[in-house]
Design an enzyme around this catalytic site. Structure first.
Site, PDB file in Angstrom:
ATOM      1  N   PHE A   1      41.524  49.738  38.294  1.00 23.42           N
ATOM      2  CA  PHE A   1      40.157  50.244  38.151  1.00 23.42           C
ATOM      3  C   PHE A   1      39.907  51.290  39.240  1.00 23.42           C
ATOM      4  O   PHE A   1      40.243  51.063  40.404  1.00 23.42           O
ATOM      5  CB  PHE A   1      39.192  49.071  38.292  1.00 23.42           C
ATOM      6  CG  PHE A   1      37.795  49.363  37.848  1.00 23.42           C
ATOM      7  CD1 PHE A   1      37.407  49.158  36.529  1.00 23.42           C
ATOM      8  CD2 PHE A   1      36.848  49.834  38.740  1.00 23.42           C
ATOM      9  CE1 PHE A   1      36.112  49.413  36.120  1.00 23.42           C
ATOM     10  CE2 PHE A   1      35.550  50.101  38.334  1.00 23.42           C
ATOM     11  CZ  PHE A   1      35.184  49.890  37.019  1.00 23.42           C
TER      12      PHE A   1
ATOM     13  N   ASP B   1      42.463  41.146  42.378  1.00 20.65           N
ATOM     14  CA  ASP B   1      41.123  41.432  41.882  1.00 20.65           C
ATOM     15  C   ASP B   1      40.953  40.675  40.558  1.00 20.65           C
ATOM     16  O   ASP B   1      41.692  40.930  39.594  1.00 20.65           O
ATOM     17  CB  ASP B   1      40.937  42.940  41.697  1.00 20.65           C
ATOM     18  CG  ASP B   1      39.490  43.285  41.362  1.00 20.65           C
ATOM     19  OD1 ASP B   1      38.830  42.472  40.697  1.00 20.65           O
ATOM     20  OD2 ASP B   1      39.050  44.385  41.741  1.00 20.65           O
TER      21      ASP B   1
ATOM     22  N   ARG C   1      37.049  49.064  23.137  1.00 17.85           N
ATOM     23  CA  ARG C   1      37.338  47.829  23.864  1.00 17.85           C
ATOM     24  C   ARG C   1      36.435  46.697  23.395  1.00 17.85           C
ATOM     25  O   ARG C   1      35.230  46.882  23.227  1.00 17.85           O
ATOM     26  CB  ARG C   1      37.119  48.107  25.352  1.00 17.85           C
ATOM     27  CG  ARG C   1      37.646  47.082  26.282  1.00 17.85           C
ATOM     28  CD  ARG C   1      37.555  47.582  27.709  1.00 17.85           C
ATOM     29  NE  ARG C   1      36.175  47.636  28.179  1.00 17.85           N
ATOM     30  CZ  ARG C   1      35.817  47.492  29.453  1.00 17.85           C
ATOM     31  NH1 ARG C   1      36.719  47.305  30.383  1.00 17.85           N
ATOM     32  NH2 ARG C   1      34.549  47.570  29.799  1.00 17.85           N
TER      33      ARG C   1
ATOM     34  N   TYR D   1      29.086  39.734  37.211  1.00 18.79           N
ATOM     35  CA  TYR D   1      28.233  40.160  36.086  1.00 18.79           C
ATOM     36  C   TYR D   1      29.024  40.315  34.796  1.00 18.79           C
ATOM     37  O   TYR D   1      28.462  40.626  33.768  1.00 18.79           O
ATOM     38  CB  TYR D   1      27.502  41.471  36.416  1.00 18.79           C
ATOM     39  CG  TYR D   1      28.390  42.542  37.029  1.00 18.79           C
ATOM     40  CD1 TYR D   1      29.224  43.315  36.239  1.00 18.79           C
ATOM     41  CD2 TYR D   1      28.414  42.748  38.398  1.00 18.79           C
ATOM     42  CE1 TYR D   1      30.052  44.270  36.796  1.00 18.79           C
ATOM     43  CE2 TYR D   1      29.230  43.703  38.969  1.00 18.79           C
ATOM     44  CZ  TYR D   1      30.050  44.463  38.170  1.00 18.79           C
ATOM     45  OH  TYR D   1      30.875  45.404  38.724  1.00 18.79           O
ATOM     46  N   LYS D   2      30.350  40.096  34.851  1.00 19.70           N
ATOM     47  CA  LYS D   2      31.169  40.179  33.635  1.00 19.70           C
ATOM     48  C   LYS D   2      31.201  38.794  32.979  1.00 19.70           C
ATOM     49  O   LYS D   2      30.167  38.334  32.492  1.00 19.70           O
ATOM     50  CB  LYS D   2      32.543  40.734  33.988  1.00 19.70           C
ATOM     51  CG  LYS D   2      32.434  42.208  34.434  1.00 19.70           C
ATOM     52  CD  LYS D   2      33.705  42.806  34.983  1.00 19.70           C
ATOM     53  CE  LYS D   2      33.439  44.264  35.392  1.00 19.70           C
ATOM     54  NZ  LYS D   2      34.471  44.822  36.252  1.00 19.70           N
TER      55      LYS D   2
END
Ligand SMILES: *Cc1c(COP(=O)(O)O)cnc(C)c1O
Length: 397
Positions: free
Chosen positions: A113, A184, A356, A209-210
């Site tokens: 990322f 991560d 996605r 928050y995912k």
């Protein structure tokens, strides 16, 4: 299965929406809004500054840290919460580099990322001691681990393709070469059965928050292996990582736990929302979540490949090599995703051409998956994406 999935009733999701984007922003858990309202009106409004003690605000970061620890296979007291994931990446990396003072290489991969790589580059410039960031292709990471490497810093699940790094093998290789490892878990926490303590990794970081449904801007977390904690030198020596913040000492003295990786004042409203959001995991076995996620993802691949020959699978076909998302490459991916969203199926788009879809068994079932594939088929077959209103890119894709 020991638990009944899905638990859609625990969330407030609009009825006409099939939500396949919980990997990016989890939906609103029931009770979260009431909790936020209570914290704002009764605690902040009514108790004012007394609420730090009377409403337990000061204890909240630790309480929430322990709840996250249970979801990632870590012991109590090993996870600190706060800030955003970018900050936690920076802190882990800075502390890890201090542990290998004679080495100058940070090894990551070129699919990581962007913020993780940007933070590493920024830290390298700040330290200004000749550090180097190496980013081979994800499949070449194992071969790139050598005795020059100080720190291996990887995201477990690739945000674009869902490709899963083999945590056990890579951690072992890093340690065999004398390197420190940082995982991560942004796309892993709440999606996969994790055993961070068992992996022996030095550090793990992630956001909430995912898959953990903590809401936009929810605090991040950082795990440090307990045997290392007391030797960790915090790069961001904030007062709430101090052993006794309210002693107001002139000099920094780090807390004798993972709390030394906290920085400043906790975001109490967000932490409270996250605390309530974590209730949905009570009684849930992550192995059941993983099994259900694989079944849903496999079904989606089968359905989409049968219905949409123009879409090319961009995720590993082998479920064991995949996280909890499925991506398809399509030339008109952005417009197709906008059209799909307009027809009630929410996924997202990542450059250059990736559509996605996240699979979150807490609130998605087989019926949703088949229905989503049917709607996607219509969007592609009838070229519904080929409309000017779907072509203009928004700031967030
Ligand atoms: C989502 C995500 C981030 C986001 O970082 P923030 O600081 O919370 O904005 C960082 N790294 C990875 C791997 C992610 O998936």
């Amino acid at each position: 299965m020991t638990t009944s999935l899905p638990k859609r009733a625990l969330f407030d999701i609009p009825e006409d929406i099939i939500y396949l984007d919980g990997n990016s922003l989890g939906p609103l858990p029931k009770g979260a809004a009431a909790r936020a309202n209570q914290v704002i009106t009764e605690e902040w409004g009514g108790q004012l500054i007394r609420a730090w003690n009377s409403a337990g605000w000061m204890a909240l970061p630790t309480k929430v840290g322990d709840r996250i620890a249970h979801l990632i296979g870590a012991p109590d007291g090993s996870v600190a919460t706060g800030d955003t994931l970018s900050i936690k990446v920076y802190q882990a990396l800075a502390a890890a580099l201090k542990m290998r003072p004679d080495r100058r290489v940070i090894l990551s991969d070129d699919g990581n990322f962007p913020t993780d790589l940007y933070m590493a580059e920024g830290l390298i410039k700040t330290i200004d001691k000749g550090y180097e960031l190496r980013t081979p292709a994800p499949g070449d990471v194992l071969a790139a681990i050598d005795t020059d490497v100080a720190v291996v810093m990887l995201t477990h699940v690739d945000y674009r393709t869902g490709r899963l790094h083999d945590m056990e093998t890579i951690t072992r290789a890093a340690h065999a070469a004398g390197a420190v490892i940082i995982w991560d878990l942004a796309h892993s926490a709440g999606a996969l059965a994790l055993d961070i303590a068992g992996s022996n990794a030095e550090f793990a970081v992630g956001c909430t928050y995912k898959y953990l449904n903590g809401g936009p801007g929810a605090p991040a977390f950082i795990y440090a292996r307990p045997d290392l904690t007391l030797d960790l030198e915090p790069a961001l020596a904030g007062w709430l990582g101090h052993d006794a913040p309210f002693a107001m000492e002139r000099h920094y003295r780090p807390a004798m736990s993972a709390e030394r990786l906290r920085v400043g004042t906790p975001s109490v409203v967000q932490l409270s929302i996250l605390d309530t959001a974590l209730d949905v995991w009570d009684g849930v076995d992550m192995n059941d979540i993983r099994a259900a996620s694989i079944a849903l993802s496999d079904l989606f691949i089968t359905e989409v490949e049968a219905r949409c020959p123009d879409l090319a699978l961009a995720s590993p076909r082998d479920a064991q090599a995949r996280g909890s998302q499925v991506s398809f490459g399509f030339e008109h991916g952005y417009a197709a995703m906008q059209a799909l969203i307009d027809h009630g199926v929410i996924g997202d788009f990542r450059q250059p051409n990736i559509m996605r879809f996240g699979f979150t068994p807490l609130y998605i079932d087989r019926g949703d998956v088949v229905r989503a594939a049917e709607i996607l088929e219509t969007v592609i077959r009838d070229r519904l994406w080929d409309d000017p209103k779907y072509q203009t890119m928004s700031r967030v894709t």
